[in-house]
Motif scaffolding. Structure first.
Motif, short mmCIF file in Angstrom:
data_model
loop_
_atom_site.label_atom_id
_atom_site.label_comp_id
_atom_site.label_asym_id
_atom_site.label_seq_id
_atom_site.Cartn_x
_atom_site.Cartn_y
_atom_site.Cartn_z
N GLN A 65 0.84 -1.21 0.00
CA GLN A 65 0.00 0.00 0.00
C GLN A 65 0.88 1.26 0.00
N ASP A 66 0.28 2.38 -0.39
CA ASP A 66 0.98 3.67 -0.34
C ASP A 66 0.76 4.36 1.00
N VAL A 67 -0.41 4.14 1.56
CA VAL A 67 -0.79 4.84 2.79
C VAL A 67 -1.59 3.90 3.68
N VAL A 68 -1.38 4.01 5.00
CA VAL A 68 -2.28 3.38 5.97
C VAL A 68 -2.99 4.49 6.72
N ILE A 69 -4.30 4.43 6.72
CA ILE A 69 -5.10 5.39 7.50
C ILE A 69 -5.69 4.64 8.69
N SER A 70 -5.65 5.28 9.85
CA SER A 70 -6.31 4.70 11.02
C SER A 70 -7.30 5.70 11.61
N ALA A 71 -8.55 5.26 11.71
CA ALA A 71 -9.60 6.07 12.35
C ALA A 71 -10.29 5.18 13.37
N VAL A 72 -9.50 4.67 14.31
CA VAL A 72 -10.03 3.67 15.24
C VAL A 72 -10.24 4.25 16.64
N GLY A 73 -10.95 3.46 17.44
CA GLY A 73 -11.33 3.92 18.78
C GLY A 73 -12.82 4.20 18.72
N GLY A 74 -13.30 4.98 19.63
CA GLY A 74 -14.71 5.36 19.56
C GLY A 74 -15.57 4.60 20.54
N GLY A 75 -16.77 5.10 20.72
CA GLY A 75 -17.71 4.47 21.63
C GLY A 75 -17.55 4.96 23.06
N ASP A 76 -18.45 4.47 23.92
CA ASP A 76 -18.48 4.92 25.31
C ASP A 76 -17.79 3.96 26.26
N GLY A 77 -17.27 2.86 25.74
CA GLY A 77 -16.70 1.84 26.62
C GLY A 77 -15.20 1.98 26.83
N PRO A 78 -14.64 1.15 27.69
CA PRO A 78 -13.21 1.20 27.98
C PRO A 78 -12.36 0.87 26.76
N GLY A 79 -12.95 0.15 25.79
CA GLY A 79 -12.20 -0.19 24.58
C GLY A 79 -11.74 1.04 23.82
N HIS A 80 -12.47 2.13 23.97
CA HIS A 80 -12.09 3.37 23.27
C HIS A 80 -10.72 3.83 23.75
N ILE A 81 -10.58 4.00 25.05
CA ILE A 81 -9.31 4.48 25.62
C ILE A 81 -8.21 3.45 25.38
N ALA A 82 -8.57 2.18 25.56
CA ALA A 82 -7.57 1.11 25.44
C ALA A 82 -7.06 0.95 24.01
N THR A 83 -7.74 1.55 23.04
CA THR A 83 -7.33 1.40 21.64
C THR A 83 -6.41 2.53 21.18
N ILE A 84 -6.49 3.68 21.83
CA ILE A 84 -5.88 4.88 21.24
C ILE A 84 -4.35 4.80 21.17
N LYS A 85 -3.67 4.77 22.32
CA LYS A 85 -2.20 4.73 22.24
C LYS A 85 -1.69 3.37 21.74
N PRO A 86 -2.27 2.24 22.23
CA PRO A 86 -1.80 0.94 21.71
C PRO A 86 -1.93 0.81 20.19
N SER A 87 -2.95 1.43 19.60
CA SER A 87 -3.06 1.33 18.14
C SER A 87 -1.94 2.10 17.46
N ALA A 88 -1.58 3.26 18.00
CA ALA A 88 -0.47 4.02 17.41
C ALA A 88 0.83 3.20 17.51
N GLU A 89 1.03 2.57 18.66
CA GLU A 89 2.24 1.77 18.85
C GLU A 89 2.26 0.56 17.91
N ALA A 90 1.11 -0.11 17.78
CA ALA A 90 1.07 -1.30 16.92
C ALA A 90 1.21 -0.91 15.44
N LEU A 91 0.63 0.21 15.07
CA LEU A 91 0.76 0.66 13.67
C LEU A 91 2.23 0.95 13.35
N VAL A 92 2.89 1.67 14.24
CA VAL A 92 4.31 1.99 14.01
C VAL A 92 5.15 0.70 14.00
N ALA A 93 4.89 -0.18 14.97
CA ALA A 93 5.67 -1.43 15.04
C ALA A 93 5.45 -2.26 13.78
N GLY A 94 4.23 -2.36 13.32
CA GLY A 94 3.94 -3.15 12.12
C GLY A 94 4.58 -2.54 10.89
#
Ligand SMILES: NC(=O)c1ccc[n+]([C@@H]2O[C@H](COP(=O)([O-])OP(=O)(O)OC[C@H]3O[C@@H](n4cnc5c(N)ncnc54)[C@H](OP(=O)(O)O)[C@@H]3O)[C@@H](O)[C@H]2O)c1
Length: 216
Positions: A65-94
């Motif tokens: 791919q040329d670009v990866v876009i991430s628009a993840v997180g969201g909602g009212d549950g704990p999954g929202h917060i738990a996704t924000i920084k870990p997703s940035a870390e996993a995206l960079v690591a991947g």
């Protein structure tokens, strides 16, 4: 035309990004946890299964791919917060595992860390609910993490303080770390115009290695 892997294509913001990208003729690989949630078919769209929190899954989705876009997180549950920084870390690591062939990363951030005209940051406001504060600071932590990264081309796009589905006017204003407000002091952007700004940045990169924000 770019080849784009999109995480979050089933979400409020990500679905508008998906539509804007397809309307412009880009090829989009939507990377979703549950393909049954993305039933639309469109020329240029393929749907694959993946998890933004798993670096191997990110690398697999990003390959070619040329670009990866991430628009993840969201909602009212704990999954929202738990996704924000870990997703940035996993995206960079991947993406790191792909070395020089790694696509660029453009991810949706938060407005909390933006500076207001009075010099304070949005998250300094009195009376913000605890859950919202946690989301704002999680986005701040994700951005701080990305600011330590120089071997992956990243861009963070923070919405205005309020972002909601509305009209696609095709016009918007940008700034780097300052909240964009109108004459009445309101800070807002429609999800449709946010998607326009994000795709404009993909087509004409101006913010590699930094955060910018968009408002109407
Ligand atoms: N003013 C602001 O600062 C502001 C305002 C609004 C939103 N935001 C930020 O923008 C981002 C998107 O918000 P939104 O309202 O569009 O959220 P949303 O409608 O809830 O959509 C979230 C998306 O993330 C996906 N997702 C979650 N975890 C995932 C995972 N592990 N792997 C792959 N996909 C995953 C969801 O997929 P599923 O369909 O599988 O659940 C969904 O597509 C959030 O980070 C939010 O904090 C900022």
């Amino acid at each position: 035309m770019s080849k784009i892997a999109l995480f979050g294509a089933t979400g409020t913001i990500g679905s508008r990004v998906l539509d804007e990208a397809l309307d412009r003729g880009h090829e989009v690989r939507a990377v979703v946890r549950n393909p049954a949630k993305l039933t639309k078919g469109a020329p240029g769209l393929t749907v694959v299964t993946g998890d933004v929190l798993d670096p191997e899954s990110v690398a697999e989705a990003a390959k070619g791919q040329d670009v990866v876009i991430s628009a993840v997180g969201g909602g009212d549950g704990p999954g929202h917060i738990a996704t924000i920084k870990p997703s940035a870390e996993a995206l960079v690591a991947g993406l790191r595992t792909l070395g020089a062939a790694a696509p660029r990363l453009v991810f949706v951030g938060g407005a909390g860390s933006l500076r207001k005209p009075d010099g304070t940051q949005v998250w300094d406001a009195e009376g913000l609910p605890e859950f919202l504060l946690q989301i704002m600071h999680a986005h701040g932590d994700a951005l701080d993490f990305c600011r330590t990264v120089s071997d992956v081309k990243w861009t963070c796009l923070s919405p205005a303080a309020t972002i909601a589905p509305g009209e696609r006017t095709g016009t918007y204003r940008t700034a780097t770390d300052d909240l964009i407000v109108d004459a009445s002091g309101n800070s807002r952007i429609s999800t449709e115009d946010f998607a326009v700004a994000l795709l404009d940045e993909i087509e004409q990169p101006q913010h590699i290695g930094e955060r910018f924000t968009v408002g109407d």
